[in-house]
Design a protein around this motif. Structure first.
Motif, short mmCIF file in Angstrom:
data_model
loop_
_atom_site.label_atom_id
_atom_site.label_comp_id
_atom_site.label_asym_id
_atom_site.label_seq_id
_atom_site.Cartn_x
_atom_site.Cartn_y
_atom_site.Cartn_z
N GLY A 101 5.16 9.24 -0.71
CA GLY A 101 5.40 8.45 -1.91
C GLY A 101 5.94 7.05 -1.65
N LYS A 102 5.96 6.63 -0.40
CA LYS A 102 6.48 5.29 -0.08
C LYS A 102 5.44 4.22 -0.39
N ILE A 103 5.93 2.99 -0.58
CA ILE A 103 5.05 1.84 -0.79
C ILE A 103 5.34 0.84 0.32
N ARG B 139 -1.82 7.92 6.43
CA ARG B 139 -1.33 7.21 5.23
C ARG B 139 -1.55 7.92 3.90
N GLY B 140 -2.45 8.90 3.86
CA GLY B 140 -2.83 9.45 2.57
C GLY B 140 -4.01 8.67 2.00
N ILE B 141 -4.31 8.96 0.72
CA ILE B 141 -5.53 8.39 0.14
C ILE B 141 -5.22 7.37 -0.96
N GLY B 142 -3.98 6.88 -0.98
CA GLY B 142 -3.58 6.03 -2.11
C GLY B 142 -3.79 4.54 -1.92
N GLU C 248 0.80 -1.21 0.00
CA GLU C 248 0.00 0.00 0.00
C GLU C 248 0.84 1.27 0.00
N PRO C 249 0.48 2.19 -0.91
CA PRO C 249 1.14 3.50 -0.90
C PRO C 249 0.87 4.20 0.43
N VAL C 250 1.92 4.72 1.06
CA VAL C 250 1.76 5.50 2.29
C VAL C 250 2.47 6.84 2.11
N LYS C 251 2.52 7.61 3.18
CA LYS C 251 3.04 8.98 3.12
C LYS C 251 4.39 9.11 2.41
#
Lengths: 186, 405
Positions: B268-270, B375-378, B263-266
């Motif tokens: 730009g990390k995965i 985490r953001g919305i990604g 999962e993409p997190v803050k």
């Protein structure tokens, strides 16, 4: 109590003690031969361990792709209807955590090129999984890497070259840091 | 029941009952063929005799909701903590394979002293263990944008069974796992030849190879004849139709642990190898499409955590302004769905009801807003937010949609 009864009693107690402890080995199953392991162990590691002999080219891969893959993944890998495979990484792209609709594909999301070979060989094409020859898999892999702007059109993919490809997304990968507890949410 | 249905049953019930009650088999025995839908007076008519398989009442129709990729458990129709095996959610990537248990083999090799092939009968000879735990898909959250969705729609990709099999640690000892091995690959024999890399430590901890579910052989949809079971971890890692385990000194970086289930997190990390399912709860009653009546209501639901036991569930009946402790129904088990109940007197006004779970690590289920802030919305994986039901003045209960931003 007669002597034989005492001996039998002690023997029974010691037997009971023995069955209450698990043995080091049960001896179930049969040894796997090197031959049958070699036939079953198809997984490829990111360092290339497990890759078979053979090789493939972008040109041959384009032909295999058009025949076996395009119906599901689109003529150039971006049309669908199923998983989109082509999306080169670009410097100005919005990071995934802020762009939920951004397409995740081999070029911008996959961290290892070896995964493409492993997955295509074991699970594709969807209607005939495991039907491609190793050379065809190398070629389709080459074509997909080329379409994602990761190799040039003359590159040859084999057990030596494939693990050496640096995937742009790899630098984004981090290992899970959630631990539960009452700290901040991760 | 409508007037029309009642009349139809009255007219046809008797005749239909006689037709299905008993049939003479070729051996001359009377066999049960089905429970009649509606006898006029069950005390005046002999019913079907004992049969070889039981059936659900013809009045009960719990069903999973199936899509091309999965089918969801009807959480709102269940009682207690066990999911009936035919209602266990399904998620697989290339259909359900047909495997003959007599030719089934599990090969264990790689960094082991004794590479070994086990038949199903071999696996069943080892000391057996049973445990109850949930299996939940890490994609078990729908981002709902409308009111008319049920608990099944929101998080029906979690189910619970009693599983029986052999501890993976027993098998590890049997084959002599090299102490330098840090990961193992688990591989299924479906058409996706599904693979995941698992830390060896989970194998020594509480992983199992299971061949039975709720008292009988595992269903084909759940991995017949044997699957891996990793309690508390995302469902995809509990590889079904297990055919091979390869001990190694690193992960294999398979498609399902890179391209998917990350999962993409803050920044730009995965995030990768997000195995554990965080604590979560959902109110399964009252929920859409229930029509509520003023007065006493027992709010019911389930809570669970992949990190251990549920220690508490709080209920809010005023849209999150205040929270009160719900009662937990025993048994409260490690990594298992746990029932909760809360008595509430509804005064007939519009309000929102919601639940939040806390587990034994002290982790409390977050709101969607808190998850997005972290985490953001990604991401579409590992989303476990508090779910709210809107109770409208007329007693209509609907989901309260939330903004995904």
């Amino acid at each position: 109590m007669p002597y034989w009864a005492c001996v039998a009693g002690i023997a029974m107690i010691s037997c009971e003690r023995r069955v209450n402890t698990a043995p080091a080995h049960f001896g179930y199953g049969r040894p796997a031969t090197q031959q049958e392991i070699a036939a079953k162990a198809i997984a490829i590691r990111p360092d290339g361990k497990g890759l078979p002999a053979g090789s493939g080219t972008v040109q041959h891969g384009a032909v295999v792709y058009a025949t076996k893959c395009a119906a599901c993944h689109g003529v150039t890998g971006v049309e669908g209807p199923f998983n989109i495979l082509v999306a080169p990484d670009t410097a100005d792209a919005i990071p995934f955590d802020r762009a939920p609709q951004r397409v995740k594909a081999i070029g911008n999301y996959w961290p290892y090129a070896t995964t493409v070979f492993d997955y295509v060989r074991r699970a594709m094409p969807f209607n005939a999984p495991g039907s491609l020859s190793d050379n065809e898999v190398y070629s389709v892999t080459a074509y997909l890497l080329y379409a994602n702007k990761l190799i040039d059109s003359t590159a040859v993919m084999n057990a030596k070259t494939l693990p050496g490809i640096v995937m742009p997304a790899r630098k984004y990968y981090v290992t899970d840091n959630r631990k539960g507890g009452d700290g901040p949410y991760e | 029941m409508s007037q029309k249905m009642t009349r139809r049953r009255l007219l046809l019930g008797g005749a239909a009952t006689a037709a299905v009650a008993m049939v003479k088999s070729s051996f001359g025995k009377m066999v049960q063929t089905g429970i009649p839908e509606a006898a006029i007076d069950p005390t005046k008519q002999v019913g079907p005799l004992p049969g070889i398989l039981g059936t659900r009442s013809p009045f009960e129709h719990p069903q999973r909701k199936a899509s091309l990729t999965s089918s969801q458990t009807p959480l709102q129709d269940l009682y207690g903590i066990i999911t009936p095996s035919d209602l266990h959610f399904e998620r697989h990537h290339a259909g359900v394979p047909a495997i003959d248990p007599h030719t089934y083999e599990l090969t264990i090799h790689g960094m082991v002293d004794r590479p070994t092939v086990f038949t199903l009968a071999d696996l069943k000879r080892f000391p057996s263990v049973s445990r109850i735990c949930f299996i939940e898909c890490s994609g078990n959250f729908r981002k709902p944008d409308k009111e008319t969705i049920t608990p099944q729609d929101i998080c029906g990709l979690t189910s619970q069974s009693e599983w029986t099999g052999v501890m993976l640690s027993t098998i590890f000892r049997e084959v002599g796992v090299d102490p330098r091995a840090t990961w193992f690959l688990a591989e299924g024999s479906d058409a996706a030849v599904m693979t995941r890399s698992i830390p060896v430590s989970k194998g020594w901890d509480d992983a199992m190879i299971v061949y039975a579910q709720n008292g009988e052989a595992i269903r084909p949809q759940q991995g017949y004849p044997a699957r891996l079971l990793l309690p508390g971890w995302e469902g995809n890692t509990s590889i079904k139709w297990l055919r091979r385990i390869e001990l190694s000194d690193g992960p294999f970086m398979t498609r399902e642990e890179t391209s998917k289930y990350t999962e993409p997190v803050k920044d730009g990390k995965i995030r990768q190898f997000s195995f554990t399912m965080d604590a979560r709860s959902i109110i399964t009653y009252p929920a859409y499409p229930v029509q509520l009546q003023k007065g006493w209501v027992e709010i019911r639901g389930i809570a669970w955590s992949g990190r251990g036991k549920i220690t508490g569930v709080e209920i809010s009946t005023n849209a999150g302004k205040t929270w009160q402790a719900a009662r937990l129904q025993e048994p409260v088990m490690d990594k298992a769905h746990t029932c909760f109940r809360y008595l509430w007197q509804w005064d007939g006004d519009t309000t929102e009801i919601m639940s939040r779970a806390t587990d034994e690590t002290g982790y409390t289920q977050p709101s969607l807003k808190e998850l997005i802030a972290a985490r953001g919305i990604g991401t579409g994986y590992h989303l476990n937010p508090v779910t709210a039901w809107l109770v409208k003045r007329g007693g209509e209960v609907v989901y309260r949609p939330e903004k995904w931003k």
